[in-house]
Design a protein around this motif. Structure first.
Motif, PDB file in Angstrom:
ATOM      1  N   UNK A 172     -10.337   4.342   0.745  1.00 30.14           N
ATOM      2  CA  UNK A 172      -9.993   4.599   2.143  1.00 30.14           C
ATOM      3  C   UNK A 172      -8.662   3.923   2.488  1.00 30.14           C
ATOM      4  N   UNK A 173      -8.183   4.142   3.698  1.00 27.60           N
ATOM      5  CA  UNK A 173      -6.865   3.641   4.082  1.00 27.60           C
ATOM      6  C   UNK A 173      -6.788   2.114   4.027  1.00 27.60           C
ATOM      7  N   UNK A 174      -7.851   1.464   4.444  1.00 24.57           N
ATOM      8  CA  UNK A 174      -7.871   0.009   4.427  1.00 24.57           C
ATOM      9  C   UNK A 174      -7.760  -0.521   2.997  1.00 24.57           C
ATOM     10  N   UNK A 175      -8.494   0.094   2.101  1.00 25.12           N
ATOM     11  CA  UNK A 175      -8.452  -0.314   0.696  1.00 25.12           C
ATOM     12  C   UNK A 175      -7.081  -0.050   0.089  1.00 25.12           C
ATOM     13  N   UNK A 176      -6.471   1.072   0.470  1.00 25.25           N
ATOM     14  CA  UNK A 176      -5.166   1.383  -0.088  1.00 25.25           C
ATOM     15  C   UNK A 176      -4.080   0.458   0.448  1.00 25.25           C
ATOM     16  N   UNK A 177      -4.201   0.021   1.701  1.00 27.16           N
ATOM     17  CA  UNK A 177      -3.223  -0.943   2.197  1.00 27.16           C
ATOM     18  C   UNK A 177      -3.326  -2.236   1.395  1.00 27.16           C
ATOM     19  N   UNK A 178      -4.546  -2.663   1.103  1.00 28.82           N
ATOM     20  CA  UNK A 178      -4.740  -3.859   0.284  1.00 28.82           C
ATOM     21  C   UNK A 178      -4.155  -3.664  -1.106  1.00 28.82           C
ATOM     22  N   UNK A 179      -4.202  -2.429  -1.611  1.00 24.25           N
ATOM     23  CA  UNK A 179      -3.676  -2.147  -2.939  1.00 24.25           C
ATOM     24  C   UNK A 179      -2.163  -2.331  -3.018  1.00 24.25           C
ATOM     25  N   UNK A 180      -1.469  -2.131  -1.897  1.00 24.69           N
ATOM     26  CA  UNK A 180      -0.029  -2.381  -1.897  1.00 24.69           C
ATOM     27  C   UNK A 180       0.263  -3.801  -2.375  1.00 24.69           C
ATOM     28  N   UNK A 181      -0.580  -4.728  -1.957  1.00 24.64           N
ATOM     29  CA  UNK A 181      -0.387  -6.136  -2.304  1.00 24.64           C
ATOM     30  C   UNK A 181      -1.041  -6.457  -3.651  1.00 24.64           C
ATOM     31  N   UNK A 182      -2.212  -5.860  -3.891  1.00 29.17           N
ATOM     32  CA  UNK A 182      -2.882  -6.096  -5.181  1.00 29.17           C
ATOM     33  C   UNK A 182      -2.028  -5.615  -6.343  1.00 29.17           C
ATOM     34  N   UNK A 183      -1.347  -4.485  -6.138  1.00 33.68           N
ATOM     35  CA  UNK A 183      -0.509  -3.918  -7.183  1.00 33.68           C
ATOM     36  C   UNK A 183       0.932  -4.435  -7.129  1.00 33.68           C
ATOM     37  N   UNK A 184       1.166  -5.367  -6.189  1.00 39.73           N
ATOM     38  CA  UNK A 184       2.482  -5.989  -6.028  1.00 39.73           C
ATOM     39  C   UNK A 184       3.587  -4.954  -5.827  1.00 39.73           C
ATOM     40  N   UNK A 185       3.297  -4.002  -4.932  1.00 37.38           N
ATOM     41  CA  UNK A 185       4.304  -2.998  -4.590  1.00 37.38           C
ATOM     42  C   UNK A 185       5.239  -3.577  -3.534  1.00 37.38           C
ATOM     43  N   UNK A 186       5.977  -4.600  -3.949  1.00 38.19           N
ATOM     44  CA  UNK A 186       6.854  -5.292  -3.001  1.00 38.19           C
ATOM     45  C   UNK A 186       7.977  -4.396  -2.516  1.00 38.19           C
ATOM     46  N   UNK A 187       8.294  -3.342  -3.294  1.00 41.89           N
ATOM     47  CA  UNK A 187       9.325  -2.409  -2.848  1.00 41.89           C
ATOM     48  C   UNK A 187       8.878  -1.693  -1.573  1.00 41.89           C
ATOM     49  N   UNK A 188       7.631  -1.217  -1.556  1.00 48.51           N
ATOM     50  CA  UNK A 188       7.107  -0.517  -0.388  1.00 48.51           C
ATOM     51  C   UNK A 188       6.832  -1.481   0.762  1.00 48.51           C
ATOM     52  N   UNK A 189       6.261  -2.632   0.433  1.00 48.57           N
ATOM     53  CA  UNK A 189       5.993  -3.637   1.471  1.00 48.57           C
ATOM     54  C   UNK A 189       7.296  -4.071   2.137  1.00 48.57           C
ATOM     55  N   UNK A 190       8.321  -4.294   1.314  1.00 44.45           N
ATOM     56  CA  UNK A 190       9.623  -4.703   1.832  1.00 44.45           C
ATOM     57  C   UNK A 190      10.292  -3.616   2.653  1.00 44.45           C
ATOM     58  N   UNK A 191      10.209  -2.366   2.166  1.00 45.33           N
ATOM     59  CA  UNK A 191      10.796  -1.250   2.922  1.00 45.33           C
ATOM     60  C   UNK A 191      10.168  -1.160   4.305  1.00 45.33           C
ATOM     61  N   UNK A 192       8.861  -1.347   4.364  1.00 42.79           N
ATOM     62  CA  UNK A 192       8.144  -1.237   5.636  1.00 42.79           C
ATOM     63  C   UNK A 192       8.538  -2.376   6.584  1.00 42.79           C
TER      64      UNK A 192
END
Length: 218
Positions: free
Chosen positions: A25-45
């Motif tokens: 779900x959306x909540x789990x996928x938001x957590x995945x941004x950090x679990x998967x260390x997608x700092x590019x997407x986190x930083x862009x946001x």
């Protein structure tokens, strides 16, 4: 607070949201941004939202850079309250990372007055002392939830910082904070100047000073 008008999300984030699998779900996928260390997407946001807010924290109006050192992606409607909005860009703002304040204080609490509404600029009353007063029940609750400094016992550091920088900003515009100015046209001109971004930035606490000066207008 200053009213935030949300625009389109950064394309990198929206593309990722549209292309992600549907096994979480959306909540789990938001957590995945950090679990998967997608700092590019986190930083862009966070950089996109900081730019959208003229580099001011959505709640306290201190300056932020959009970088992870001082900025966090904050959900206005907490993820635990409405998990389905975890990836909704219109629900995500840039907050400072000050301990026990703003995002750090909000956590999973309901926030009845938000920077996404026009009323955030009229239901909060800022004072020369650096304190803030809620003019409605929901404003008072928002101050408590975000620990925005209605009393020194709650957040002395923010009150003192807001007082000092607000006074400095007034002096810069030729206004003595200890003497309420009675020239309404001049006050309106200063308010317009304060709220006009320069090179995409607003001064720290500029919306606070604008709020104070509005209360001086007869």
């Amino acid at each position: 607070m200053r009213k935030i008008t949300k625009g389109q999300p950064p394309s990198s984030f929206s593309n990722w949201v549209n292309q992600k699998p549907t096994d979480k779900n959306e909540n789990e996928w938001f957590a995945e941004l950090y679990n998967q260390k997608r700092w590019d997407l986190v930083g862009d946001l966070s950089h996109h939202n900081a730019q959208e807010q003229f580099y001011l924290c959505a709640y306290c109006c201190v300056q932020i850079t959009g970088d992870y050192t001082d900025t966090v992606n904050e959900h206005v409607e907490a993820r635990k309250i409405n998990p389905s909005r975890s990836l909704d860009h219109t629900n995500i703002v840039a907050s400072c990372k000050t301990k026990n304040q703003c995002d750090s204080a909000h956590k999973a609490q309901a926030l009845p007055l938000t920077p996404l509404t026009d009323e955030c600029e009229t239901e909060l009353k800022f004072k020369i002392s650096g304190r803030v007063e809620g003019l409605t029940d929901r404003a008072k609750q928002a101050i408590q939830v975000l620990n925005l400094g209605d009393d020194e016992r709650n957040n002395r550091a923010l009150i003192e910082k807001r007082k000092q920088l607000s006074h400095n900003l007034m002096y810069t515009h030729g206004i003595n904070p200890q003497q309420a100015l009675e020239d309404d046209e001049l006050l309106k001109s200063v308010i317009d100047d304060l709220l006009t971004p320069k090179d995409g930035n607003l001064d720290a606490f500029a919306p606070v000073v604008a709020n104070i000066l509005r209360n001086w207008i007869s």
